[in-house]
Enzyme design. Sequence first.
Site, PDB file in Angstrom:
ATOM      1  N   ASP A 224       0.856  -1.374  -0.027  1.00  0.00           N
ATOM      2  CA  ASP A 224      -0.171  -0.019  -0.080  1.00  0.00           C
ATOM      3  C   ASP A 224       1.119   1.223   0.044  1.00  0.00           C
ATOM      4  O   ASP A 224       0.405   2.284  -0.164  1.00  0.00           O
ATOM      5  CB  ASP A 224      -0.942   0.032   1.122  1.00  0.00           C
ATOM      6  N   SER A 225       2.212   1.099   0.262  1.00  0.00           N
ATOM      7  CA  SER A 225       3.139   2.369  -0.207  1.00  0.00           C
ATOM      8  C   SER A 225       3.205   3.038  -1.521  1.00  0.00           C
ATOM      9  O   SER A 225       3.529   3.848  -1.738  1.00  0.00           O
ATOM     10  CB  SER A 225       4.531   1.844   0.105  1.00  0.00           C
TER      11      SER A 225
ATOM     12  N   ASP B 136      -1.030  -6.312  -0.089  1.00  0.00           N
ATOM     13  CA  ASP B 136      -1.334  -5.509   1.048  1.00  0.00           C
ATOM     14  C   ASP B 136      -2.880  -5.215   1.389  1.00  0.00           C
ATOM     15  O   ASP B 136      -3.684  -4.823   0.327  1.00  0.00           O
ATOM     16  CB  ASP B 136      -0.566  -4.192   0.990  1.00  0.00           C
TER      17      ASP B 136
ATOM     18  N   LYS C 221      -1.282  -9.443   3.230  1.00  0.00           N
ATOM     19  CA  LYS C 221      -0.510  -8.740   4.419  1.00  0.00           C
ATOM     20  C   LYS C 221      -1.307  -7.636   5.136  1.00  0.00           C
ATOM     21  O   LYS C 221      -1.720  -7.021   4.455  1.00  0.00           O
ATOM     22  CB  LYS C 221       1.182  -8.380   4.052  1.00  0.00           C
TER      23      LYS C 221
ATOM     24  N   GLU D 131      -1.365  -5.323   8.921  1.00  0.00           N
ATOM     25  CA  GLU D 131      -0.629  -4.589   9.935  1.00  0.00           C
ATOM     26  C   GLU D 131      -1.067  -4.667  11.357  1.00  0.00           C
ATOM     27  O   GLU D 131      -2.408  -4.676  11.622  1.00  0.00           O
ATOM     28  CB  GLU D 131      -0.510  -3.175   9.727  1.00  0.00           C
TER      29      GLU D 131
ATOM     30  N   GLU E  27       9.438  -4.017  10.567  1.00  0.00           N
ATOM     31  CA  GLU E  27       9.870  -2.801   9.991  1.00  0.00           C
ATOM     32  C   GLU E  27      10.350  -1.795  10.998  1.00  0.00           C
ATOM     33  O   GLU E  27       9.678  -1.520  11.810  1.00  0.00           O
ATOM     34  CB  GLU E  27       8.634  -2.268   9.075  1.00  0.00           C
TER      35      GLU E  27
END
Length: 266
Positions: A45-46, A84, A113, A115, A183
């Site tokens: 999603d970056s 993501d 993925k 978070e 991270e």
Amino acid sequence: MIAMNTPDFQRMKKDNKKISMVTCYDYWSACIISQSNVDCILVGDSLAMVMYGHSTTLPATVEIMAQHIQAVSRGAPNKFIIGDMPFCSYRKDLTTSMNAVERLMQAGAQAIKLEGADAHNLKFIHHVVKSGIPVIGHLGLTPQSIYTLGGFKVQGKEPSAAKKLMADAKALAETGCFAMVLECVPSELAELITHSISIPTIGIGAGPATSGQVLVLQDLLGTNNQFQPKYLKKFLNGFELIKKALDDFDQEVKTSTYPHLETHCY
């Protein structure tokens, strides 16, 4: 045929073989990665920041993620692709959240993925895994929580924070994640976590002891000369190389050197 699958992640950790992961967002880049030795691809999603110029990852949506996953999967059909789950897409009711998972998987991801490791996430991960969908966790600096964290900062430096990260990592492993991203956490903590859980850890700014490493393609190619976090090694001076090519093109057009009559014309 995809060269890697989820059991391979566990096997590589057991055999002490490092896992290489690159974050990629588009077809042509994926085509290049498909011809490389890189193990797997994360469509992160970056992309909200790298591809669209936002200051955070929050503007990424499920549909945007799905479109980029489709492009990457077409360019690298032989690579294991992780998609993501974007901001808040897994914090809604179960049906809506599972619809988001379904969209990313049908777009071409082999895993998702997400978070964090609070009670809500652990319950959701358990459901997703029980549905037969592989999940990668993400701890440490979790960009979707950037306003809670107070910025892009190293996480787990204080003893209490380190203890929580360790507990969260164990919880993700026990809930069924097959790997996790760590991270921007201290190297010693990342090493302790890696040795304390059965699943592999993929580090970014987490030192050399993790089971593998991930970098954004544009970052490792050095295409942004304004971005230089401590963890980043630029394996190419892409900014200067691309700029020179553009300037050379401009010069040859203006001097009528290009196109050459005998070489480039029909």
